[in-house]
Structures are given as C-alpha cells and as structure tokens.
Design a protein around this motif. Structure first.
Motif, PDB file in Angstrom:
ATOM      1  N   GLY A 122      41.547 -60.832 -13.581  1.00 13.21           N
ATOM      2  CA  GLY A 122      40.880 -59.801 -12.799  1.00 13.21           C
ATOM      3  C   GLY A 122      41.496 -59.609 -11.433  1.00 13.21           C
ATOM      4  O   GLY A 122      40.893 -58.992 -10.553  1.00 13.21           O
ATOM      5  N   ALA A 123      42.703 -60.112 -11.252  1.00 19.81           N
ATOM      6  CA  ALA A 123      43.380 -59.999  -9.958  1.00 19.81           C
ATOM      7  C   ALA A 123      43.873 -58.573  -9.733  1.00 19.81           C
ATOM      8  O   ALA A 123      44.307 -57.902 -10.664  1.00 19.81           O
ATOM      9  CB  ALA A 123      44.559 -60.964  -9.898  1.00 19.81           C
ATOM     10  N   ASP A 124      43.808 -58.129  -8.485  1.00 21.72           N
ATOM     11  CA  ASP A 124      44.379 -56.827  -8.165  1.00 21.72           C
ATOM     12  C   ASP A 124      45.718 -56.968  -7.433  1.00 21.72           C
ATOM     13  O   ASP A 124      46.360 -55.979  -7.096  1.00 21.72           O
ATOM     14  CB  ASP A 124      43.416 -55.967  -7.362  1.00 21.72           C
ATOM     15  N   GLU A 125      46.126 -58.217  -7.184  1.00 21.93           N
ATOM     16  CA  GLU A 125      47.451 -58.493  -6.660  1.00 21.93           C
ATOM     17  C   GLU A 125      47.865 -59.901  -7.067  1.00 21.93           C
ATOM     18  O   GLU A 125      47.021 -60.743  -7.366  1.00 21.93           O
ATOM     19  CB  GLU A 125      47.505 -58.330  -5.139  1.00 21.93           C
ATOM     20  N   LEU A 126      49.173 -60.121  -7.124  1.00 19.66           N
ATOM     21  CA  LEU A 126      49.717 -61.418  -7.515  1.00 19.66           C
ATOM     22  C   LEU A 126      50.717 -61.886  -6.474  1.00 19.66           C
ATOM     23  O   LEU A 126      51.402 -61.078  -5.852  1.00 19.66           O
ATOM     24  CB  LEU A 126      50.429 -61.321  -8.873  1.00 19.66           C
ATOM     25  N   PHE A 127      50.812 -63.190  -6.311  1.00 23.32           N
ATOM     26  CA  PHE A 127      51.829 -63.794  -5.455  1.00 23.32           C
ATOM     27  C   PHE A 127      52.940 -64.270  -6.376  1.00 23.32           C
ATOM     28  O   PHE A 127      52.685 -65.026  -7.319  1.00 23.32           O
ATOM     29  CB  PHE A 127      51.226 -64.975  -4.689  1.00 23.32           C
ATOM     30  N   VAL A 128      54.162 -63.807  -6.138  1.00 27.34           N
ATOM     31  CA  VAL A 128      55.299 -64.153  -6.993  1.00 27.34           C
ATOM     32  C   VAL A 128      56.288 -64.980  -6.180  1.00 27.34           C
ATOM     33  O   VAL A 128      56.653 -64.602  -5.060  1.00 27.34           O
ATOM     34  CB  VAL A 128      55.996 -62.881  -7.526  1.00 27.34           C
ATOM     35  N   MET A 129      56.707 -66.100  -6.746  1.00 25.68           N
ATOM     36  CA  MET A 129      57.696 -66.951  -6.092  1.00 25.68           C
ATOM     37  C   MET A 129      58.931 -67.023  -6.988  1.00 25.68           C
ATOM     38  O   MET A 129      58.844 -67.445  -8.140  1.00 25.68           O
ATOM     39  CB  MET A 129      57.135 -68.356  -5.882  1.00 25.68           C
ATOM     40  N   ALA A 130      60.044 -66.568  -6.473  1.00 26.81           N
ATOM     41  CA  ALA A 130      61.299 -66.646  -7.207  1.00 26.81           C
ATOM     42  C   ALA A 130      61.986 -67.960  -6.849  1.00 26.81           C
ATOM     43  O   ALA A 130      62.039 -68.344  -5.685  1.00 26.81           O
ATOM     44  CB  ALA A 130      62.199 -65.465  -6.859  1.00 26.81           C
ATOM     45  N   VAL A 131      62.509 -68.636  -7.861  1.00 27.34           N
ATOM     46  CA  VAL A 131      63.193 -69.910  -7.662  1.00 27.34           C
ATOM     47  C   VAL A 131      64.655 -69.731  -8.048  1.00 27.34           C
ATOM     48  O   VAL A 131      64.970 -69.136  -9.072  1.00 27.34           O
ATOM     49  CB  VAL A 131      62.539 -71.010  -8.522  1.00 27.34           C
ATOM     50  N   GLY A 132      65.528 -70.231  -7.227  1.00 29.61           N
ATOM     51  CA  GLY A 132      66.952 -70.143  -7.514  1.00 29.61           C
ATOM     52  C   GLY A 132      67.730 -70.987  -6.531  1.00 29.61           C
ATOM     53  O   GLY A 132      67.176 -71.490  -5.554  1.00 29.61           O
ATOM     54  N   PRO A 133      69.020 -71.131  -6.764  1.00 31.31           N
ATOM     55  CA  PRO A 133      69.834 -72.020  -5.934  1.00 31.31           C
ATOM     56  C   PRO A 133      70.111 -71.495  -4.528  1.00 31.31           C
ATOM     57  O   PRO A 133      70.447 -72.267  -3.639  1.00 31.31           O
ATOM     58  CB  PRO A 133      71.132 -72.154  -6.725  1.00 31.31           C
ATOM     59  N   ASP A 134      69.977 -70.178  -4.332  1.00 31.37           N
ATOM     60  CA  ASP A 134      70.257 -69.622  -3.013  1.00 31.37           C
ATOM     61  C   ASP A 134      69.432 -68.355  -2.795  1.00 31.37           C
ATOM     62  O   ASP A 134      68.792 -67.845  -3.719  1.00 31.37           O
ATOM     63  CB  ASP A 134      71.747 -69.336  -2.834  1.00 31.37           C
ATOM     64  N   LEU A 135      69.433 -67.877  -1.577  1.00 34.65           N
ATOM     65  CA  LEU A 135      68.626 -66.705  -1.221  1.00 34.65           C
ATOM     66  C   LEU A 135      69.011 -65.485  -2.049  1.00 34.65           C
ATOM     67  O   LEU A 135      68.141 -64.752  -2.525  1.00 34.65           O
ATOM     68  CB  LEU A 135      68.763 -66.405   0.268  1.00 34.65           C
ATOM     69  N   ASP A 136      70.296 -65.250  -2.243  1.00 30.41           N
ATOM     70  CA  ASP A 136      70.736 -64.077  -2.996  1.00 30.41           C
ATOM     71  C   ASP A 136      70.186 -64.069  -4.415  1.00 30.41           C
ATOM     72  O   ASP A 136      69.755 -63.033  -4.907  1.00 30.41           O
ATOM     73  CB  ASP A 136      72.263 -63.991  -3.034  1.00 30.41           C
ATOM     74  N   SER A 137      70.174 -65.214  -5.077  1.00 29.54           N
ATOM     75  CA  SER A 137      69.665 -65.263  -6.452  1.00 29.54           C
ATOM     76  C   SER A 137      68.152 -65.069  -6.485  1.00 29.54           C
ATOM     77  O   SER A 137      67.627 -64.441  -7.404  1.00 29.54           O
ATOM     78  CB  SER A 137      70.063 -66.564  -7.143  1.00 29.54           C
ATOM     79  N   ARG A 138      67.449 -65.567  -5.483  1.00 32.32           N
ATOM     80  CA  ARG A 138      65.994 -65.377  -5.434  1.00 32.32           C
ATOM     81  C   ARG A 138      65.655 -63.910  -5.179  1.00 32.32           C
ATOM     82  O   ARG A 138      64.764 -63.348  -5.826  1.00 32.32           O
ATOM     83  CB  ARG A 138      65.383 -66.284  -4.374  1.00 32.32           C
ATOM     84  N   VAL A 139      66.379 -63.282  -4.262  1.00 34.22           N
ATOM     85  CA  VAL A 139      66.165 -61.863  -3.993  1.00 34.22           C
ATOM     86  C   VAL A 139      66.463 -61.049  -5.240  1.00 34.22           C
ATOM     87  O   VAL A 139      65.707 -60.140  -5.609  1.00 34.22           O
ATOM     88  CB  VAL A 139      67.023 -61.394  -2.799  1.00 34.22           C
ATOM     89  N   ARG A 140      67.542 -61.367  -5.931  1.00 31.04           N
ATOM     90  CA  ARG A 140      67.910 -60.636  -7.152  1.00 31.04           C
ATOM     91  C   ARG A 140      66.833 -60.770  -8.221  1.00 31.04           C
ATOM     92  O   ARG A 140      66.501 -59.800  -8.906  1.00 31.04           O
ATOM     93  CB  ARG A 140      69.259 -61.137  -7.691  1.00 31.04           C
ATOM     94  N   SER A 141      66.247 -61.946  -8.361  1.00 24.40           N
ATOM     95  CA  SER A 141      65.165 -62.144  -9.331  1.00 24.40           C
ATOM     96  C   SER A 141      63.998 -61.219  -9.029  1.00 24.40           C
ATOM     97  O   SER A 141      63.437 -60.592  -9.937  1.00 24.40           O
ATOM     98  CB  SER A 141      64.691 -63.596  -9.318  1.00 24.40           C
TER      99      SER A 141
END
Length: 51
Positions: free
Chosen positions: A25-44
């Motif tokens: 019933g959530a109207d928003e979600l918190f998403v955490m991207a995991v990766g080896p570096d900032l660029d890969s997390r942003v890309r996810s």
C-alpha cells in the motif's frame, strides 16, 4: 537483506517494485542501488527509471 532485494533486468526490477508497492500500500519506495562505484550505482537507477 537479500530477502527484500529485487534483482534482475530493468523490466523485472520495475515489475517487482510495482508489486512491492501494491502489496504494501506504499505510495512511494526508497531504492538503493548497490555497485562497485558511483557510476555503476547511478546507471542502475537510470535503468530502473528509463522505462
């Protein structure tokens, strides 16, 4: 932590997030991207929102 993870290609992740939001019933979600570096997390995150 993996029990709450949604992992896969962009469509699988988008579908999983939508199902999680509906089930809780959530109207928003918190998403955490995991990766080896900032660029890969942003890309996810870009892949999730591109659809």
């Amino acid at each position: 932590m993996l029990a709450r993870a949604i992992v896969g290609d962009p469509e699988t992740v988008r579908r999983g997030l939508a199902q999680k939001a509906e089930a809780t019933g959530a109207d928003e979600l918190f998403v955490m991207a995991v990766g080896p570096d900032l660029d890969s997390r942003v890309r996810s995150l870009e892949l999730i929102t591109a659809g």
